[in-house]
Design a protein around this motif. Sequence first.
Motif: not given
Length: 261
Positions: A22-35, A242-248
């Motif tokens: 999940e952390v790796e997925r989050l990092a990828e999403s942040i990179s995408d958003k920055l791009g 409920a679920d944990a927060i999760g990458s979103s």
Amino acid sequence: MQLQSAYLLVSHGSRDPRPQVEVERLAESISDKLGCLQSNSKTSLAQTGFDQMPDCNGLQPLVGTACLELAHLPLHKQIEQFGEYAIAAGFKHLQVIPLFLLPGVHVMVDIPAEVATAQQALGSDLAVEIRPHLGSHPCMARLLANQMIYFDADIWILLSHGSRRQGANQPVEALATQLGAIPAYWSVSPKLEFQVKALAMAGHQQIGILPYFLFAGGITDALAQSVEQIKQEFPTVRFHLADAIGSSAELVDLILDLTKE
């Protein structure tokens, strides 16, 4: 938007592989958003690829991950390695973002010490800055509230891991107040079972349990088992877990809001 910083997401670390995924997925999403912000376009990096991004100031998004515990290298060595990569990529500044929800010993003592050691090794070629930990963001309550709307509970328990550091659990209590919930903790008192019993004795028939954990893992598995046991003890009460927060996308926005250029 011109990129001035590289970013390093620091998580606790776990023997369970799911949080790191999940952390790796989050990092990828942040990179995408920055791009996307950098190109001032809604075009997704997944569609264009990094080689087609406009040059702007010549720096492409650089987002990495590191673990405080249970990694092959101590955190300061992970920061050094990523810092050297950032320097080679042309960055002068590195922002370390602690993916922690409570201001416990890890946030207040351990991570600053590791960053200081890494900064000494990296010297003046790269300025390493610790950003506020994730749980300090004022919109955490809104993020959690989004998970509560899917359940028909008449009272909620906000369950955090908890910290023995004096004052570290106060943000959980403040969050619980904002959400109209009551706090409980996994590692310190008051525990979940204690709060459930109090609510059941007060006549609540629909009790929601909101885990204040970033990602699913060993603790959330144990929590689910604990809730099943609680159901046996209180058969007339309906429980909603409920679920944990999760990458979103919302979490990505919160993390980027904690950074500055």
